[in-house]
Design a protein around this motif. Structure first.
Motif, mmCIF file in Angstrom:
data_model
loop_
_atom_site.group_PDB
_atom_site.id
_atom_site.type_symbol
_atom_site.label_atom_id
_atom_site.label_comp_id
_atom_site.label_asym_id
_atom_site.label_seq_id
_atom_site.Cartn_x
_atom_site.Cartn_y
_atom_site.Cartn_z
ATOM 1 N N ARG A 93 0.844 -1.197 0.000
ATOM 2 C CA ARG A 93 0.000 0.000 0.000
ATOM 3 C C ARG A 93 0.879 1.246 0.000
ATOM 4 O O ARG A 93 2.030 1.218 0.449
ATOM 5 N N TRP A 94 0.307 2.340 -0.502
ATOM 6 C CA TRP A 94 1.020 3.610 -0.565
ATOM 7 C C TRP A 94 0.001 4.734 -0.528
ATOM 8 O O TRP A 94 -1.205 4.510 -0.677
ATOM 9 N N HIS A 95 0.502 5.941 -0.318
ATOM 10 C CA HIS A 95 -0.401 7.095 -0.303
ATOM 11 C C HIS A 95 -0.925 7.359 -1.719
ATOM 12 O O HIS A 95 -0.199 7.196 -2.704
ATOM 13 N N SER A 96 -2.169 7.774 -1.776
ATOM 14 C CA SER A 96 -2.825 7.972 -3.068
ATOM 15 C C SER A 96 -2.026 8.910 -3.965
ATOM 16 O O SER A 96 -1.582 9.982 -3.533
ATOM 17 N N TRP A 139 2.262 6.373 -6.518
ATOM 18 C CA TRP A 139 2.804 5.324 -7.371
ATOM 19 C C TRP A 139 1.801 4.968 -8.463
ATOM 20 O O TRP A 139 0.593 4.986 -8.254
ATOM 21 N N GLU A 185 -4.729 0.599 -8.838
ATOM 22 C CA GLU A 185 -4.362 2.007 -8.679
ATOM 23 C C GLU A 185 -5.401 2.818 -7.918
ATOM 24 O O GLU A 185 -5.045 3.618 -7.052
ATOM 25 N N SER A 202 -4.883 2.304 -4.344
ATOM 26 C CA SER A 202 -3.489 2.452 -3.903
ATOM 27 C C SER A 202 -2.998 1.182 -3.217
ATOM 28 O O SER A 202 -2.453 1.195 -2.109
#
Length: 449
Positions: free
Chosen positions: A395-398, A401, A423, A426
């Motif tokens: 997971r990553w901040h919107s 990536w 996407e 995220s």
């Protein structure tokens, strides 16, 4: 499972229910009503029942390979539309040959491999057996519902009305595909490094994949042959077709309860190959018993209960095992080969079963199915599963990536195999080899269980 996995599995299970409902409703009805068509014979009735499998067998591989390149959803939607067209053609039939053509067109909507590959795309490996079991249960639910409503619809609207309903159910499947199933981007290491022909040859030359393919063939041949006989036996016992569900529904419910311990043992103790062989032996014994037992309500119940306990376990476990053996970038192709063997088995079970039934009677059909299962059991003698890979939830901040950036930076890491990216959420599932060092992941990407 994560929330995304639960959503994906629930949506796919719904799609399976509506698609398989259209298929299963015909199983207990077509052998009984097909004699009303012009030019009908026992051999042609068996062909009408099984030719759906021939269409599926011919197109599972190319459509599975196509889904590896153009995506899963376009292939799924196109297959559902072909299934609907075949239902409309069969609904207009006056001769058995038009029914056969309509069933062949239905079979051309060969999306089973693409659906199974979609399950593999949308779930992590450690949860895949559970996902396949849920799909298997949804197939069982659709089977039970089909046994109830199929004969009822046929008694009111005729077999042509039943074919129209199958076409409508395919339309519902299109809506589910467009609105409920997530649309992932699947990233692979060197996704185009191997030509399509090479991917297909690799699937056919992998011994453990071929063992599973043979199993899919035998399992579906036995199931189709069974339904050439059981509806007639129930009718001989005085049970009218619209009441056959009194038998099918409780038997299927009991079979699912009985298969659960096998799934648990296989997963918790890693007894996958051991439980596979036990299920095959169960099928052999019940086929042999069915060939010699007298036709009574008790014997039919026992045959169906034991057969579908083994069948349901194998139907859920074989695709899960295949997803572990299939190589990165080739799930759709491998599932296509597997599904082709399944449906070729359905075709042979219907066509050859009808021929054996017409020439040598019911016992010959059961004995042939038992012999095929013995061959399958011998093929599993040297079967070995690879070490279980690990699937990580990233997971990553919107907005930080994209799928392309993940492909460049994450899939280049040692031990990374393939990745499914969502996407909008995220989130991504990264499949890695044992020993993968999560500390190598770029900053800004978190690993969640």
């Amino acid at each position: 499972m994560s929330a995304l996995e639960r959503r994906a599995v629930a949506a796919l299970a719904c799609l399976y229910v509506f698609r398989m409902l259209g298929l299963f409703m015909l199983l207990p009805v077509l052998p009984l009503y097909a004699a009303d068509y012009a030019l009908s014979t026992p051999v042609l009735v068996g062909l009408a029942l099984g030719i759906y499998g021939l269409g599926q067998a011919l197109l599972q591989i190319p459509l599975g390979m196509l889904s590896d390149r153009v995506g899963r959803k376009p292939v799924i939607i196109g297959g559902l539309l072909l299934f609907a067209a075949g239902g409309l053609l069969a609904a207009s039939a006056e001769s058995i040959f038009t029914v056969i053509l309509g069933r062949l067109l239905q079979g051309a909507g060969a999306i089973a491999s693409t659906l199974t590959a979609t399950v593999a795309d949308l779930t992590r490996e450690q949860h895949r057996s559970k996902a396949m079991a849920v799909i298997g249960m949804s197939i069982g639910v659709s089977f039970g519902i089909a046994m109830v409503i199929g004969p009822g619809i046929a008694s009111v609207a005729g077999i042509s009305g039943l074919f129209l309903v199958t076409a409508a159910l395919a339309g519902v499947g299109v809506v589910i595909t467009l609105t409920l199933i997530p649309s992932p981007q699947v990233q692979l290491r060197d996704p185009r490094s191997q030509p399509l022909a090479g991917m297909l040859i690799r699937c056919l030359q992998t011994p453990d994949l071929m063992r599973l393919n043979i199993g899919g063939f035998v399992l579906h041949a036995a199931m189709m042959a069974l339904f050439l006989i059981i509806p007639g036996r129930l009718q001989d016992l005085g049970m009218v077709p619209e009441h056959h569900w009194y038998m099918y529904l409780p038997v299927m419910a009991g079979a699912f309860v009985l298969m659960v311990p096998g799934i648990i043992l296989a997963e918790t103790r890693q007894w996958h190959t051991r439980m596979l062989r036990i299920a095959i032996i169960l099928l052999i014994l019940i086929e042999l018993a069915a060939a010699v037992m007298p036709t009574t309500l008790l014997t039919v119940t026992v045959v169906l209960l034991i057969f579908f306990t083994g069948f349901n376990y194998l139907e859920a476990s074989l695709p899960a095992l295949l997803s572990r053996i299939a190589y990165a970038g080739g799930k759709g192709t491998a599932m296509g080969v597997f599904a082709s063997f399944q449906f070729l088995g359905a075709f042979c079970g219907g066509a050859l079963g009808g021929w054996l039934l017409g020439h040598w009677g019911e016992a010959a059909v059961f004995l042939a199915a038992a012999l095929a299962a013995v061959v399958w059991l011998l093929c599993t003698r040297h079967m070995a599963l690879p070490a279980r890979n690990i699937s990580l939830s990233l997971r990553w901040h919107s907005g930080e990536w994209t799928a392309d950036r993940l492909k460049r930076e994450v899939l280049a890491l040692p031990g990374a195999m393939d990745m499914t990216v969502f996407e909008p959420q995220s989130q991504a599932y990264l499949r890695v080899e044992q020993g993968f060092d999560t500390k190598l992941l770029p900053a800004g990407i978190d690993v969640h269980e």
